[in-house]
Design a protein around this motif. Structure first.
Motif, mmCIF file in Angstrom:
data_model
loop_
_atom_site.group_PDB
_atom_site.id
_atom_site.type_symbol
_atom_site.label_atom_id
_atom_site.label_comp_id
_atom_site.label_asym_id
_atom_site.label_seq_id
_atom_site.Cartn_x
_atom_site.Cartn_y
_atom_site.Cartn_z
ATOM 1 N N TRP A 35 -29.914 21.477 15.136
ATOM 2 C CA TRP A 35 -29.766 22.366 16.313
ATOM 3 C C TRP A 35 -29.969 24.036 15.971
ATOM 4 O O TRP A 35 -30.116 24.711 16.577
ATOM 5 C CB TRP A 35 -28.731 21.947 17.161
ATOM 6 C CG TRP A 35 -27.410 22.097 16.034
ATOM 7 C CD1 TRP A 35 -26.830 21.043 15.505
ATOM 8 C CD2 TRP A 35 -26.418 23.266 16.247
ATOM 9 N NE1 TRP A 35 -25.508 21.457 14.742
ATOM 10 C CE2 TRP A 35 -25.376 22.802 15.309
ATOM 11 C CE3 TRP A 35 -26.316 24.355 16.752
ATOM 12 C CZ2 TRP A 35 -24.326 23.766 14.856
ATOM 13 C CZ3 TRP A 35 -25.341 25.365 16.623
ATOM 14 C CH2 TRP A 35 -24.452 24.726 15.546
ATOM 15 N N SER A 61 -31.947 19.947 25.325
ATOM 16 C CA SER A 61 -33.465 19.450 24.940
ATOM 17 C C SER A 61 -34.373 20.093 25.963
ATOM 18 O O SER A 61 -35.453 20.616 25.700
ATOM 19 C CB SER A 61 -33.604 18.120 24.872
ATOM 20 O OG SER A 61 -32.899 17.538 23.731
ATOM 21 N N GLN A 88 -36.242 20.937 22.106
ATOM 22 C CA GLN A 88 -35.859 19.983 20.661
ATOM 23 C C GLN A 88 -35.585 18.627 20.925
ATOM 24 O O GLN A 88 -34.545 18.411 21.898
ATOM 25 C CB GLN A 88 -34.712 20.776 20.021
ATOM 26 C CG GLN A 88 -35.043 21.991 19.221
ATOM 27 C CD GLN A 88 -33.877 22.406 18.209
ATOM 28 O OE1 GLN A 88 -32.731 22.439 18.848
ATOM 29 N NE2 GLN A 88 -33.874 22.616 17.057
ATOM 30 N N SER A 134 -34.786 16.279 16.243
ATOM 31 C CA SER A 134 -34.728 17.715 15.811
ATOM 32 C C SER A 134 -33.291 18.529 15.870
ATOM 33 O O SER A 134 -33.008 19.396 15.213
ATOM 34 C CB SER A 134 -36.066 18.496 16.421
ATOM 35 O OG SER A 134 -37.122 18.152 16.486
#
Length: 399
Positions: free
Chosen positions: A66, A51, A56, A60
């Motif tokens: 991913w 992240s 993300q 998400s």
């Protein structure tokens, strides 16, 4: 001084005894991104390093989200590889399974970096897959260097292919030129021979009746026709120089030059001095003979006296020899030094010269990797120097 166990615990890190925790601790120390999924390959918990890199959040990343952080050109390939690895591990849990891939990962600051991902399944005691664990390593510098090298290799291959095509085209064009030159030579020389024969027949038929002046004019006509034939032969020879195959032979240059001089038969008052130290070479006899023949003939033909002197010498170079032909003729003005090496160019008014001699010499010498230079001035004679390349190991002294 005594320390209590609690004090020691504060001063020293706790020893990790669980194998998985130990693996995670090790990977966190060396990897850019540590990740974990369930047995089906689905992300269930936060992946802080992922992240932080991609921007993300967990929602998400889940349900295959991913993959959206991968470069569009890499997504389908990585998706298929990951699904295959997960399915194979579930079907044959006793086998040692791994997932490995390289792809471009999008950074939150809107650029991509190449990553190498390595993942392994973790099995329960009963042999079923419990989860997948893995890590990403940043390989952007190495990958870009590899891609640059691959691009260079592809460019070199493309250029080689292009060069091969161009060489084939040149070869085809040379064959066409050969055929064209041969045809022109044949078609031009045939009528020239007819003119020569016709003039001779006229002179023979009018023997005793033809005026002296007319007889001389017919003779001049035949001379000019002969010069035209020699010019055509010179052009044909010039066009084929770079493609002629000549055998390598052991050449005693002193003897080669002596034979050339004997064949040219200079005027009785001429002296031609040949340095006895001229080398013995393993080289193309025919090509070297043509060079000496043209240069010596040129020096004799353009001399302004019948008692001229020509000197022929040499000196060794790192990759061959430099030969020098020096005469005491009328000399050549510096402004005309380059002119004399052109096709059809001849100094003076020598009606029997084609103007091809020095052009032929220059092309032969340069075809063999050498060069030719002229040093002269009006009234000071001429010196022509040409380099002739040959392996030093084969160059022997003739002395």
């Amino acid at each position: 001084m005594n320390h209590s166990p609690d004090n020691n615990a504060d001063r020293y890190p706790q020893i990790v005894t669980d194998p998985i925790e130990r693996y995670q601790t090790l990977i966190q120390g060396v990897a850019a991104i540590l990740w974990e999924t369930d047995a089906r390959g689905e992300v269930q918990a936060e992946i802080p390093q992922w992240s932080a890199f991609t921007g993300q959040p967990l929602e998400s990343i889940q349900r295959g989200g991913w993959l959206n952080a991968l470069h569009p050109e890499d997504r389908d390939r990585v998706r298929l590889a990951w699904q295959t690895a997960v399915e194979r591990a579930a079907m044959a849990p006793t086998d040692h399974m791994t997932f490995e891939a390289e792809y471009r990962l999008h950074h939150r600051d809107d650029y991509y970096r190449w990553m190498r991902v390595h993942g392994v399944p973790v099995f329960d005691p009963d042999g079923t897959v419990q989860k997948w664990m893995g890590f990403h390593t940043d390989i952007d510098d190495r990958k870009n260097a590899e891609l640059a090298a691959k691009d260079r290799a592809a460019e070199i291959e493309r250029l080689n292919t292009l060069l091969t095509q161009m060489m084939a085209l040149v070869d085809r064009r040379e064959r066409e030129i050969d055929q064209f030159t041969y045809t022109i030579s044949h078609d031009l020389k045939a009528p020239l021979r007819a003119v020569t024969n016709l003039s001779q027949w006229i002179e023979d038929d009018l023997m005793g009746e033809l005026a002296q002046e007319s007889s001389e004019q017919l003779q001049l006509l035949r001379t000019r026709v002969g010069r035209m034939e020699a010019l055509i032969d010179g052009l044909l020879f010039y066009s084929r120089i770079s493609r002629m195959e000549v055998n390598i032979e052991r050449v005693t240059v002193v003897k080669l030059v002596s034979d050339v001089v004997a064949l040219l038969a200079p005027p009785a008052g001429f002296t031609i001095e040949i340095d006895p130290g001229l080398p013995i070479l393993d080289t193309k006899r025919w090509s070297l003979q043509q060079v000496f023949s043209q240069l010596i003939d040129n020096a004799i033909a353009h001399h302004h006296r019948d008692d001229g002197n020509i000197q022929i010498s040499s000196q060794p170079l790192a990759e061959g020899y430099e030969f020098t032909i020096t005469d005491d003729g009328p000399g050549i003005p510096p402004a005309q030094h380059e002119f004399v090496f052109g096709i059809f160019n001849t100094l003076g008014k020598k009606a029997d010269r084609t103007g091809m001699g020095l052009a032929i010499v220059k092309k032969i010498v340069e075809t063999e990797g050498g060069n030719i230079e002229l040093s002269s001035d009006l009234g000071a004679g001429t010196q022509l120097r040409f380099t002739w390349l040959t392996p030093v190991a084969t160059a022997l002294s003739a002395a």
